[in-house]
Design a protein around this motif. Sequence first.
Motif, PDB file in Angstrom:
ATOM      1  N   LEU A   3       0.834  -1.205   0.000  1.00  0.00           N
ATOM      2  CA  LEU A   3       0.000   0.000   0.000  1.00  0.00           C
ATOM      3  C   LEU A   3       0.867   1.254   0.000  1.00  0.00           C
ATOM      4  O   LEU A   3       0.554   2.253  -0.624  1.00  0.00           O
ATOM      5  CB  LEU A   3      -0.904   0.027   1.235  1.00  0.00           C
ATOM      6  CG  LEU A   3      -2.074  -0.948   1.296  1.00  0.00           C
ATOM      7  CD1 LEU A   3      -3.021  -0.558   2.432  1.00  0.00           C
ATOM      8  CD2 LEU A   3      -2.846  -1.004  -0.008  1.00  0.00           C
ATOM      9  N   HIS A   6       2.075   1.946  -3.382  1.00  0.00           N
ATOM     10  CA  HIS A   6       0.972   2.504  -4.164  1.00  0.00           C
ATOM     11  C   HIS A   6       0.765   3.986  -3.827  1.00  0.00           C
ATOM     12  O   HIS A   6       0.619   4.820  -4.725  1.00  0.00           O
ATOM     13  CB  HIS A   6      -0.327   1.744  -3.879  1.00  0.00           C
ATOM     14  CG  HIS A   6      -0.421   0.442  -4.615  1.00  0.00           C
ATOM     15  ND1 HIS A   6      -1.371  -0.502  -4.341  1.00  0.00           N
ATOM     16  CD2 HIS A   6       0.317  -0.065  -5.635  1.00  0.00           C
ATOM     17  CE1 HIS A   6      -1.208  -1.533  -5.150  1.00  0.00           C
ATOM     18  NE2 HIS A   6      -0.192  -1.297  -5.930  1.00  0.00           N
ATOM     19  N   ALA A 293      -4.993   5.452  -9.532  1.00  0.00           N
ATOM     20  CA  ALA A 293      -5.469   4.529  -8.489  1.00  0.00           C
ATOM     21  C   ALA A 293      -6.418   3.506  -9.108  1.00  0.00           C
ATOM     22  O   ALA A 293      -6.358   2.312  -8.784  1.00  0.00           O
ATOM     23  CB  ALA A 293      -6.165   5.307  -7.370  1.00  0.00           C
ATOM     24  N   GLU A 294      -7.267   3.969  -9.998  1.00  0.00           N
ATOM     25  CA  GLU A 294      -8.203   3.041 -10.646  1.00  0.00           C
ATOM     26  C   GLU A 294      -7.418   2.018 -11.476  1.00  0.00           C
ATOM     27  O   GLU A 294      -7.752   0.830 -11.491  1.00  0.00           O
ATOM     28  CB  GLU A 294      -9.206   3.817 -11.504  1.00  0.00           C
ATOM     29  CG  GLU A 294     -10.243   4.504 -10.616  1.00  0.00           C
ATOM     30  CD  GLU A 294     -11.058   5.591 -11.321  1.00  0.00           C
ATOM     31  OE1 GLU A 294     -12.005   6.084 -10.696  1.00  0.00           O
ATOM     32  OE2 GLU A 294     -10.721   5.957 -12.466  1.00  0.00           O
ATOM     33  N   TYR A 298      -7.991   0.080  -7.522  1.00  0.00           N
ATOM     34  CA  TYR A 298      -8.751   0.646  -6.401  1.00  0.00           C
ATOM     35  C   TYR A 298     -10.080   1.218  -6.881  1.00  0.00           C
ATOM     36  O   TYR A 298     -10.209   1.641  -8.027  1.00  0.00           O
ATOM     37  CB  TYR A 298      -7.970   1.813  -5.765  1.00  0.00           C
ATOM     38  CG  TYR A 298      -6.781   1.377  -4.975  1.00  0.00           C
ATOM     39  CD1 TYR A 298      -6.876   1.157  -3.604  1.00  0.00           C
ATOM     40  CD2 TYR A 298      -5.545   1.182  -5.596  1.00  0.00           C
ATOM     41  CE1 TYR A 298      -5.768   0.753  -2.875  1.00  0.00           C
ATOM     42  CE2 TYR A 298      -4.437   0.781  -4.881  1.00  0.00           C
ATOM     43  CZ  TYR A 298      -4.549   0.563  -3.514  1.00  0.00           C
ATOM     44  OH  TYR A 298      -3.462   0.165  -2.798  1.00  0.00           O
ATOM     45  N   ALA A 300     -11.631   4.490  -6.426  1.00  0.00           N
ATOM     46  CA  ALA A 300     -11.039   5.752  -5.967  1.00  0.00           C
ATOM     47  C   ALA A 300     -12.075   6.866  -5.926  1.00  0.00           C
ATOM     48  O   ALA A 300     -12.875   7.017  -6.852  1.00  0.00           O
ATOM     49  CB  ALA A 300      -9.887   6.143  -6.880  1.00  0.00           C
ATOM     50  N   LYS A 373     -13.265  -4.551  -3.740  1.00  0.00           N
ATOM     51  CA  LYS A 373     -12.046  -3.854  -4.163  1.00  0.00           C
ATOM     52  C   LYS A 373     -11.447  -3.020  -3.040  1.00  0.00           C
ATOM     53  O   LYS A 373     -12.189  -2.484  -2.201  1.00  0.00           O
ATOM     54  CB  LYS A 373     -12.405  -2.896  -5.303  1.00  0.00           C
ATOM     55  CG  LYS A 373     -12.582  -3.577  -6.649  1.00  0.00           C
ATOM     56  CD  LYS A 373     -12.712  -2.516  -7.712  1.00  0.00           C
ATOM     57  CE  LYS A 373     -12.561  -3.092  -9.091  1.00  0.00           C
ATOM     58  NZ  LYS A 373     -12.584  -2.053 -10.109  1.00  0.00           N
ATOM     59  N   PRO A 374     -10.125  -2.852  -3.062  1.00  0.00           N
ATOM     60  CA  PRO A 374      -9.525  -1.914  -2.103  1.00  0.00           C
ATOM     61  C   PRO A 374      -9.987  -0.491  -2.411  1.00  0.00           C
ATOM     62  O   PRO A 374     -10.366  -0.197  -3.547  1.00  0.00           O
ATOM     63  CB  PRO A 374      -8.019  -2.072  -2.340  1.00  0.00           C
ATOM     64  CG  PRO A 374      -7.876  -2.700  -3.661  1.00  0.00           C
ATOM     65  CD  PRO A 374      -9.124  -3.486  -3.922  1.00  0.00           C
ATOM     66  N   VAL A 375      -9.952   0.364  -1.384  1.00  0.00           N
ATOM     67  CA  VAL A 375     -10.484   1.725  -1.542  1.00  0.00           C
ATOM     68  C   VAL A 375      -9.361   2.759  -1.429  1.00  0.00           C
ATOM     69  O   VAL A 375      -8.456   2.624  -0.604  1.00  0.00           O
ATOM     70  CB  VAL A 375     -11.559   2.009  -0.469  1.00  0.00           C
ATOM     71  CG1 VAL A 375     -12.030   3.456  -0.543  1.00  0.00           C
ATOM     72  CG2 VAL A 375     -12.740   1.072  -0.652  1.00  0.00           C
ATOM     73  N   CYS A 376      -9.470   3.773  -2.275  1.00  0.00           N
ATOM     74  CA  CYS A 376      -8.520   4.896  -2.233  1.00  0.00           C
ATOM     75  C   CYS A 376      -9.313   6.194  -2.109  1.00  0.00           C
ATOM     76  O   CYS A 376     -10.183   6.468  -2.929  1.00  0.00           O
ATOM     77  CB  CYS A 376      -7.713   4.908  -3.526  1.00  0.00           C
ATOM     78  SG  CYS A 376      -6.805   6.433  -3.795  1.00  0.00           S
ATOM     79  N   LEU A 499      -5.354   4.677   1.710  1.00  0.00           N
ATOM     80  CA  LEU A 499      -5.532   3.402   1.000  1.00  0.00           C
ATOM     81  C   LEU A 499      -5.906   2.329   2.022  1.00  0.00           C
ATOM     82  O   LEU A 499      -5.255   2.207   3.072  1.00  0.00           O
ATOM     83  CB  LEU A 499      -4.239   2.989   0.291  1.00  0.00           C
ATOM     84  CG  LEU A 499      -3.703   3.932  -0.789  1.00  0.00           C
ATOM     85  CD1 LEU A 499      -2.435   3.367  -1.420  1.00  0.00           C
ATOM     86  CD2 LEU A 499      -4.745   4.202  -1.869  1.00  0.00           C
ATOM     87  N   ARG A 501      -7.356  -1.870   2.464  1.00  0.00           N
ATOM     88  CA  ARG A 501      -7.851  -3.158   1.961  1.00  0.00           C
ATOM     89  C   ARG A 501      -7.912  -4.136   3.139  1.00  0.00           C
ATOM     90  O   ARG A 501      -7.139  -4.005   4.104  1.00  0.00           O
ATOM     91  CB  ARG A 501      -6.961  -3.694   0.834  1.00  0.00           C
ATOM     92  CG  ARG A 501      -5.538  -3.999   1.236  1.00  0.00           C
ATOM     93  CD  ARG A 501      -4.693  -4.390   0.018  1.00  0.00           C
ATOM     94  NE  ARG A 501      -3.297  -4.562   0.383  1.00  0.00           N
ATOM     95  CZ  ARG A 501      -2.292  -4.545  -0.480  1.00  0.00           C
ATOM     96  NH1 ARG A 501      -2.509  -4.338  -1.760  1.00  0.00           N
ATOM     97  NH2 ARG A 501      -1.050  -4.726  -0.075  1.00  0.00           N
TER      98      ARG A 501
END
Length: 506
Positions: A3, A6, A293-294, A298, A300, A373-376, A499, A501
């Motif tokens: 992360l 990223h 990010a997308e 993520y 985003a 999905k992970p979030v940003c 970020l 996840r």
Amino acid sequence: MSLREHALSLFRSAVGTVRPAPMLKRAVKLQGDGCPQLIVKGRAFPVKRNLYLVGFGKAVLGMAAAAEEILGDHLIRGIVSVPLGIQESLQRAGMQEMLLKPHSRIQVIEGARNNLPDPEALRGAGAIQELAQGLTADDLLLVLISGGGSALLPAPIPPILLEEKEKLTKMLASRGAAIQELNTVRKTLSLLKGGGLARLAYPAQVVSLILSDVIGDPLDIIASGPTAASSHSVQDCLQVLAKYNLLQSLPESVETVLSSSPTKRAAPEDYSHVCNVIIGSNALALDEAKRQAEGLGYVALILSAAVCGDIGHVAALYCQLIRLLCLGFAGLGEGPLGNEVRGNLLQLAAELDIPGLNLAEFLEALRGLGPEKPVCILAGGETTVQLRGTGKGGRNQELALRVGLGLHRAQGAEASSPLGRCEIIFLSGGTDGQDGPTGAAGAFCSPELVDEAFQEGLDAEAFLNNNDSYTFFSHFQRGRHLLVTGLTGTNVMDIQTVLIRPKDRS
Ligand SMILES: Nc1ncnc2c1ncn2[C@@H]1O[C@H](COP(=O)(O)OP(=O)(O)OP(=O)(O)O)[C@@H](O)[C@H]1O
Ligand SMILES: O=C(O)[C@H](O)CO
């Protein structure tokens, strides 16, 4: 990639998109061989070796180098007023592309030591004034503007002396005047600010390319708006001076100028010969980070490009937002705890009063996120720090330390906190690459920071109480959590990235 990696790469791509060269190339094009035209944001200006250039601000040298490359022989002459020592430091940093070529037609004047007007900056302003005054209706004046431009273009209205203006600016700043207030005063006391430069350049066409370092990108506040109609009157200036208790101690020269200026807002002047274009801003940088990010997988969302206000409140806002996201990943976002956190967030946002932020709408958007999905979350702006201690730090490092401490407390307060089930990184960084008077641009934090630091004998809270965030981060894990980029040659305020996840997905 972790992360952290990223977050770093998102920060770099955000800053990269508002670097002088890419920014200028996006905004300005020279087209057509027979009768060339300068195309600026869809508008065409005929060009026939009639181009002049002036500029002032911390990022203007790189902007001028990029502009000269685009304009080629059409550029007759230019003058830029830039910070003292900038050529040497860019040279040392190996940033050749931000320097002018050896036979450049642009003259460089360095000044404004410590971001305050000085005799060198006055000389730069004088040269710029002379160039603008001599232009004709056939000429086109390209004006490059960035943050720090106010101090680099001092032209006090006589009989005000430079030292008197400098002293007043310093006093206003030290009493906590916001940039809008400071520049309202500067405009009233200056020949070139508040549209003065554009008026002097008339009848030449003026095209200003502006890199915004002010929340909301107000044309008449960035570098005190030398090519924009001012929306302030002498009355507004007097109000600011009264607010900071300076009316009684004004030098005679300032009183003379204030009493001879029209107290009412003047009738709108004609600025039809001027085209002001914002070519770089915090919002633009955030858009690029979101795109990246997308690309990294993520979901985003951009919270706001205008996050401002007390740093403690802003840190609390980020902590609550992170809690809410973690609750969402744990499937608890709609329960009583989720509602409580949403309530806290709405209250904090109301206290902070972030321009243009509709937090309720943002929270609705978060509701729709699935756990896949992970979030940003991306945001930007400029917080305010009340310095109480004697330590070394900056807004971004202090914000990261405060968020780290807030997350640690939130985790400690809840049995089996959902924070513990997520991997979380928070990053705050200054896009100019320098956070306060430190060698770092900002810092990373996670909920584990306080405990890990404690194991090294570092008490995060004690450092925070002394505004000593840089010393803390320099020692903690040997500086691993500092964001160090070096000077970037641009400046669109600060950027924050969250970020998150779930741990089992990593
Ligand atoms: N020890 C400290 N801890 C936290 N913040 C600090 C500390 N010392 C200075 N600051 C903050 O750093 C800021 C000044 O640093 P800097 O010169 O980077 O300002 P800036 O507003 O980012 O300038 P620019 O607009 O040119 O980017 C101020 O907001 C000040 O409150
Ligand atoms: O120069 C200035 O006035 C500040 O950087 C805001 O633009």
